[in-house]
Design a protein around this motif. Structure first.
Motif, PDB file in Angstrom:
ATOM      1  N   GLU A  37     -17.096 -33.713  12.121  1.00 52.25           N
ATOM      2  CA  GLU A  37     -15.514 -33.698  11.930  1.00 52.25           C
ATOM      3  C   GLU A  37     -15.210 -32.601  12.882  1.00 52.25           C
ATOM      4  OE1 GLU A  37     -13.570 -34.834   8.181  1.00 52.25           O
ATOM      5  OE2 GLU A  37     -13.312 -32.391   8.389  1.00 52.25           O
TER       6      GLU A  37
ATOM      7  N   LYS B 123     -11.760 -30.471  13.550  1.00 54.56           N
ATOM      8  CA  LYS B 123     -10.278 -30.342  13.067  1.00 54.56           C
ATOM      9  C   LYS B 123      -9.058 -29.912  14.006  1.00 54.56           C
ATOM     10  CE  LYS B 123     -12.132 -29.661   8.511  1.00 54.56           C
ATOM     11  NZ  LYS B 123     -12.536 -28.629   7.227  1.00 54.56           N
TER      12      LYS B 123
ATOM     13  N   GLU C 271     -13.045 -37.651  13.039  1.00 55.80           N
ATOM     14  CA  GLU C 271     -14.276 -37.674  12.797  1.00 55.80           C
ATOM     15  C   GLU C 271     -14.917 -38.454  14.147  1.00 55.80           C
ATOM     16  OE1 GLU C 271     -16.873 -38.877   8.959  1.00 55.80           O
ATOM     17  OE2 GLU C 271     -16.547 -40.705  10.039  1.00 55.80           O
TER      18      GLU C 271
END
Length: 161
Positions: free
Chosen positions: A145, A147, A154
């Motif tokens: 993942e 951010k 993802e």
């Protein structure tokens, strides 16, 4: 992607970009140094801080020059052997749905793209960047993942070379 043969081309293109940056910073550093020693920088009043500020700039540019020289040396000595996990020197193909990206991981240099002769776009990232940290130590078919300020994305690792 997927061939060891393109890693030297990636390294060559990265070094070309970094050499251009190095020349630019060398010129700026020399100009800053000249500004510090130039006669026009003599203090004209107690609040005149031009010479001090020019000295700070020259020092900062010299430090950036040293860092860039170290980054170039690290790129020249980067281990290009394939690894089963993502490490500096890895060429990583990832996917998010139907979108594919190719990352080349370095120790400290990154934040730009190189275009290979076969028209493959490679995103150069450092192992300490957010994406680099997310990729570090992962294997083929791992999900990770990444951010962003607005969302989490993802991605799946398709291939590591």
């Amino acid at each position: 992607m997927g061939h060891q043969k393109i890693k030297p081309e990636i390294i060559e293109k990265i070094l070309l970009i970094l050499s251009g940056k190095l020349e630019n910073i060398q010129a700026i550093t020399e100009q800053s140094r000249q500004d510090v020693i130039h006669g026009d920088m003599k203090q004209e009043g107690k609040y005149d801080t031009r010479a001090i500020e020019a000295g700070y700039l020259a020092g900062a540019q010299k430090k950036r020059l040293e860092i860039l020289e170290l980054e170039i040396e690290q790129i020249k000595n980067l281990e290009l052997e394939s690894s089963p996990i993502v490490v500096p020197g890895s060429l990583v193909k990832v996917t998010q749905g139907n979108d594919f990206k190719n990352y080349f991981v370095t120790f400290a240099t990154g934040g730009f793209k190189v275009l290979l002769s076969n028209k493959t776009e490679i995103i150069v990232i450092s192992s300490v960047s957010p994406v680099g940290k997310s990729l570090s130590g992962k294997k083929n078919n791992d999900f990770f993942e990444f951010k962003t300020p607005k969302t989490a994305i993802e991605l799946e690792i398709l291939e590591i070379n």
